[in-house]
Scaffold this motif. Sequence first.
Motif, PDB file in Angstrom:
ATOM      1  N   ILE A 150      43.864  41.831  45.424  1.00  6.96           N
ATOM      2  CA  ILE A 150      43.144  40.549  45.452  1.00  6.96           C
ATOM      3  C   ILE A 150      42.732  40.134  44.040  1.00  6.96           C
ATOM      4  CG2 ILE A 150      41.004  39.430  46.183  1.00  6.96           C
ATOM      5  CD1 ILE A 150      41.196  41.115  48.764  1.00  6.96           C
ATOM      6  N   VAL A 151      42.175  41.096  43.281  1.00  9.72           N
ATOM      7  CA  VAL A 151      41.742  40.801  41.914  1.00  9.72           C
ATOM      8  C   VAL A 151      42.933  40.410  41.048  1.00  9.72           C
ATOM      9  CG1 VAL A 151      40.747  41.782  39.813  1.00  9.72           C
ATOM     10  CG2 VAL A 151      39.672  42.229  42.028  1.00  9.72           C
ATOM     11  N   ALA A 152      44.028  41.174  41.154  1.00 12.16           N
ATOM     12  CA  ALA A 152      45.218  40.894  40.344  1.00 12.16           C
ATOM     13  C   ALA A 152      45.793  39.519  40.664  1.00 12.16           C
ATOM     14  CB  ALA A 152      46.273  41.972  40.564  1.00 12.16           C
ATOM     15  N   SER A 153      45.804  39.161  41.945  1.00 11.66           N
ATOM     16  CA  SER A 153      46.335  37.842  42.318  1.00 11.66           C
ATOM     17  C   SER A 153      45.395  36.725  41.884  1.00 11.66           C
ATOM     18  CB  SER A 153      46.571  37.773  43.834  1.00 11.66           C
ATOM     19  OG  SER A 153      45.358  37.939  44.537  1.00 11.66           O
ATOM     20  N   THR A 158      50.875  31.805  37.406  1.00 12.00           N
ATOM     21  CA  THR A 158      52.024  31.358  38.182  1.00 12.00           C
ATOM     22  C   THR A 158      53.264  31.316  37.290  1.00 12.00           C
ATOM     23  OG1 THR A 158      50.597  29.986  39.569  1.00 12.00           O
ATOM     24  CG2 THR A 158      52.957  29.481  39.584  1.00 12.00           C
ATOM     25  N   ALA A 159      54.339  31.908  37.769  1.00 12.53           N
ATOM     26  CA  ALA A 159      55.584  31.932  36.998  1.00 12.53           C
ATOM     27  C   ALA A 159      56.665  31.147  37.740  1.00 12.53           C
ATOM     28  CB  ALA A 159      56.044  33.363  36.766  1.00 12.53           C
ATOM     29  N   VAL A 160      57.406  30.312  37.013  1.00 20.13           N
ATOM     30  CA  VAL A 160      58.519  29.542  37.571  1.00 20.13           C
ATOM     31  C   VAL A 160      59.793  29.977  36.855  1.00 20.13           C
ATOM     32  CG1 VAL A 160      59.473  27.255  37.981  1.00 20.13           C
ATOM     33  CG2 VAL A 160      56.992  27.603  38.057  1.00 20.13           C
ATOM     34  N   ASP A 161      60.714  30.591  37.610  1.00 16.66           N
ATOM     35  CA  ASP A 161      61.962  31.113  37.034  1.00 16.66           C
ATOM     36  C   ASP A 161      61.686  32.080  35.889  1.00 16.66           C
ATOM     37  OD1 ASP A 161      63.482  29.574  38.791  1.00 16.66           O
ATOM     38  OD2 ASP A 161      63.421  27.839  37.439  1.00 16.66           O
ATOM     39  N   GLY A 162      60.658  32.901  36.076  1.00 12.43           N
ATOM     40  CA  GLY A 162      60.336  33.910  35.081  1.00 12.43           C
ATOM     41  C   GLY A 162      59.517  33.410  33.910  1.00 12.43           C
ATOM     42  N   VAL A 163      59.204  32.115  33.884  1.00 12.55           N
ATOM     43  CA  VAL A 163      58.420  31.535  32.785  1.00 12.55           C
ATOM     44  C   VAL A 163      57.051  31.137  33.320  1.00 12.55           C
ATOM     45  CG1 VAL A 163      58.283  29.697  31.071  1.00 12.55           C
ATOM     46  CG2 VAL A 163      60.502  30.680  31.678  1.00 12.55           C
ATOM     47  N   ILE A 164      55.991  31.579  32.643  1.00 14.89           N
ATOM     48  CA  ILE A 164      54.634  31.303  33.093  1.00 14.89           C
ATOM     49  C   ILE A 164      54.280  29.832  32.900  1.00 14.89           C
ATOM     50  CG2 ILE A 164      52.194  31.733  32.603  1.00 14.89           C
ATOM     51  CD1 ILE A 164      52.905  34.630  32.058  1.00 14.89           C
ATOM     52  N   LYS A 166      51.538  27.559  32.340  1.00 17.45           N
ATOM     53  CA  LYS A 166      50.141  27.603  31.906  1.00 17.45           C
ATOM     54  C   LYS A 166      49.299  26.495  32.541  1.00 17.45           C
ATOM     55  CE  LYS A 166      50.747  29.996  27.499  1.00 17.45           C
ATOM     56  NZ  LYS A 166      50.430  30.007  26.046  1.00 17.45           N
ATOM     57  N   ALA A 167      49.893  25.349  32.745  1.00 13.41           N
ATOM     58  CA  ALA A 167      49.143  24.242  33.339  1.00 13.41           C
ATOM     59  C   ALA A 167      48.707  24.574  34.760  1.00 13.41           C
ATOM     60  CB  ALA A 167      49.991  22.977  33.329  1.00 13.41           C
ATOM     61  N   ALA A 168      49.600  25.212  35.502  1.00  9.93           N
ATOM     62  CA  ALA A 168      49.289  25.563  36.889  1.00  9.93           C
ATOM     63  C   ALA A 168      48.428  26.815  36.990  1.00  9.93           C
ATOM     64  CB  ALA A 168      50.587  25.763  37.672  1.00  9.93           C
ATOM     65  N   SER A 169      48.302  27.545  35.884  1.00 10.22           N
ATOM     66  CA  SER A 169      47.586  28.822  35.897  1.00 10.22           C
ATOM     67  C   SER A 169      46.247  28.779  35.180  1.00 10.22           C
ATOM     68  CB  SER A 169      48.463  29.910  35.258  1.00 10.22           C
ATOM     69  OG  SER A 169      49.734  29.957  35.841  1.00 10.22           O
ATOM     70  N   ALA A 170      45.784  27.586  34.830  1.00  8.76           N
ATOM     71  CA  ALA A 170      44.545  27.471  34.046  1.00  8.76           C
ATOM     72  C   ALA A 170      43.346  28.065  34.780  1.00  8.76           C
ATOM     73  CB  ALA A 170      44.286  26.010  33.695  1.00  8.76           C
ATOM     74  N   MET A 219      35.765  28.934  31.031  1.00  8.01           N
ATOM     75  CA  MET A 219      36.285  27.711  31.642  1.00  8.01           C
ATOM     76  C   MET A 219      36.980  26.804  30.619  1.00  8.01           C
ATOM     77  SD  MET A 219      33.249  26.765  34.386  1.00  8.01           S
ATOM     78  CE  MET A 219      34.112  25.314  34.992  1.00  8.01           C
ATOM     79  N   ASN A 220      36.634  26.991  29.353  1.00  8.25           N
ATOM     80  CA  ASN A 220      37.202  26.113  28.315  1.00  8.25           C
ATOM     81  C   ASN A 220      38.171  26.829  27.371  1.00  8.25           C
ATOM     82  OD1 ASN A 220      35.602  23.411  28.549  1.00  8.25           O
ATOM     83  ND2 ASN A 220      34.047  25.011  28.735  1.00  8.25           N
ATOM     84  N   TRP A 221      38.152  28.160  27.380  1.00  8.57           N
ATOM     85  CA  TRP A 221      39.039  28.921  26.490  1.00  8.57           C
ATOM     86  C   TRP A 221      39.541  30.142  27.253  1.00  8.57           C
ATOM     87  CZ3 TRP A 221      38.343  33.799  23.772  1.00  8.57           C
ATOM     88  CH2 TRP A 221      39.350  34.040  22.808  1.00  8.57           C
ATOM     89  N   HIS A 222      40.813  30.122  27.595  1.00 16.20           N
ATOM     90  CA  HIS A 222      41.396  31.217  28.382  1.00 16.20           C
ATOM     91  C   HIS A 222      42.842  31.429  27.936  1.00 16.20           C
ATOM     92  CE1 HIS A 222      42.494  27.543  30.552  1.00 16.20           C
ATOM     93  NE2 HIS A 222      41.204  27.337  30.727  1.00 16.20           N
ATOM     94  N   PRO A 223      43.017  32.120  26.817  1.00 14.05           N
ATOM     95  CA  PRO A 223      44.355  32.261  26.224  1.00 14.05           C
ATOM     96  C   PRO A 223      45.241  33.321  26.871  1.00 14.05           C
ATOM     97  CG  PRO A 223      42.739  33.413  24.889  1.00 14.05           C
ATOM     98  CD  PRO A 223      41.972  32.752  25.984  1.00 14.05           C
ATOM     99  N   ILE A 224      44.694  34.113  27.794  1.00 19.95           N
ATOM    100  CA  ILE A 224      45.467  35.221  28.360  1.00 19.95           C
ATOM    101  C   ILE A 224      46.131  34.797  29.670  1.00 19.95           C
ATOM    102  CG2 ILE A 224      45.372  37.594  29.191  1.00 19.95           C
ATOM    103  CD1 ILE A 224      42.889  37.992  27.451  1.00 19.95           C
ATOM    104  N   TYR A 225      47.468  34.780  29.678  1.00 15.91           N
ATOM    105  CA  TYR A 225      48.233  34.414  30.867  1.00 15.91           C
ATOM    106  C   TYR A 225      49.188  35.567  31.183  1.00 15.91           C
ATOM    107  CZ  TYR A 225      46.570  29.619  30.278  1.00 15.91           C
ATOM    108  OH  TYR A 225      45.774  28.503  30.164  1.00 15.91           O
TER     109      TYR A 225
END
Length: 573
Positions: A150-153, A158-164, A166-170, A219-225
């Motif tokens: 649950i925590v990991a998810s 979100t990855a699309v065709d192996g590429v993360i 970032k907009a959908a994963s903010a 909420m304003n700075w999250h560089p880790i994806y």
Amino acid sequence: MNTLLLLVICVCVLLTGYILYGRWLCKQWGVGETDEPTPAHKLEDGVDYVPAKAPVLMGHHFSSIAGAGPITGPIGAAMFGWLPVVLWILVGGIFFGGVHDFGALIASIRHNGQSIGEIINVNMGKRAKKLFIIFAYLTLILVVAAFASIVASTFGATAVDGVIDKAASASTASVAMVSLLFIVIAIIFGLSVYRLNAPMWISTIVGIAAITACIAIGMNWHPIYLTSKTWMIIVGIYIAIASVTPVWILLQPRDYLSSFLLYAMLGIAFIGVVGAHPNMDAFPAFAGFAVDNGNGIQYLFPVLFTTVACGAISGFHSLVSSGTTSKQLDKEKDAKPIAYGGMLLECVLAILTLCAIAYAYKWNAANPDAKLAGATAIFAGGISKMVATIPGCAGLEKILYTLLVLTYSAFCLTSLDTATRLARFMFQEFWLEPGQTTKDIKEGWKKVVVNPYFATIITVVLGVALGMTGYAKIWGLFGAANQLLAGLGLLAIATWLGNKGKQNKMCLIPMAFMMVVTIISLCLTVKNQIGIIAKGGADWGPYAQTVLGILLIILSIVLVIEGINTLKTKKQA
């Protein structure tokens, strides 16, 4: 029924139960009648046995037992209507869960802070202890697998065709960043209080301010994806470290600071209910004893009592009370507000969840194209939308929704590393003889298996591996397994009280009820899984649930017989 009226009635009932029944339990068990130091003082080792001030320990205990249970449980049981859920929360919390949690803590501190397994060992015998620990350990592995997933998810991008993307994963990256910053703040808090002797009240104010700053930054700075799989490995490493580090540097301060998020969540929910006070017109009071929820017929008995667990009674609580809380209790008189009070406060959260469900039902009826679905959306959406109806608060809805989701995920992480530490304790205690501690093992293979690092590695590897390979296939057993833990916890407390010549009927009646609920639930599960297998094409899940379900039924019967024989022997003596 108006939600505000329901909330007021329930809080008054729970408060009355805390004062009157809690006082009676203290009198029956002799709580606080002696000045004997608690195990936290007698066995202080700077790692697991560390005295904690009552507010700090309350934060740890409440954060650990709450998790997501008092939210997901009522939402899952809402199909039967709000009235049976409310009645079970009130009766279960006061006479079942409160007794269970409080009794487990008192029994543990009278056994040098050892777990329910060791209490069973002393009062029922070595075989009963071995059976209980095997079952409890495997249940905790399932908890570690589920909560790690649950925590990991929650953190995973979100990855699309192996590429993360970032907009959908903010949002997930934001939650991950806040959680990482939170751990850093907790370590600093622990060092300040326990090593620099900073005043608790000053540290608390600074800590709360730091939490607010963490949320704003995250909420304003999250560089880790990172992907969920990568987070799963990172979470595994984190819980492995958290399981063996001294409680004062991470467990106590993080859970204490986390509790303020939970208190804030309770406060926001109260404001929403008081300000909006919606009627429960769209939420039926009683939907029947048999309900078709789209996945087949569900029967109120036993489903209600295995679904609403943490908000009424949960076996996991006895492991927390006797596993970590008992090793940190500063004074015996603190046990009632922490264990019994903590359970009833969790009941309040469950009632507030019902109020959120009522508003969600109302919202969904008026907005069929934008329905609130899923536990997180129903709770966070219901509460935040209630607050938004208060004049001048409409602009707070999005912020409150994010805060509530963040709090929800924070408590999954809290319960996760507590469960890992508890599983480590269980693994170590399995190899010990009556009266032994890990320090008594000086050589041989036992010295290896009782080593905390070895026990932790085994636990984390098993938990993370199960989380990555499909714990959901056997998760259907968790509700019954958890309530079996509750029944066995009550049985352990009852045999201890009986052996001491003390009143134990307050444990025997709830224990008998929970064992009946568990056995019937397991029998229904086994029947359903056999039906799935008979249709053909089943994977390993139904087979595993069938075998494990049968083993759990046998285990419960064997341990109940052991307990009855113990009580009979004492009575005849």
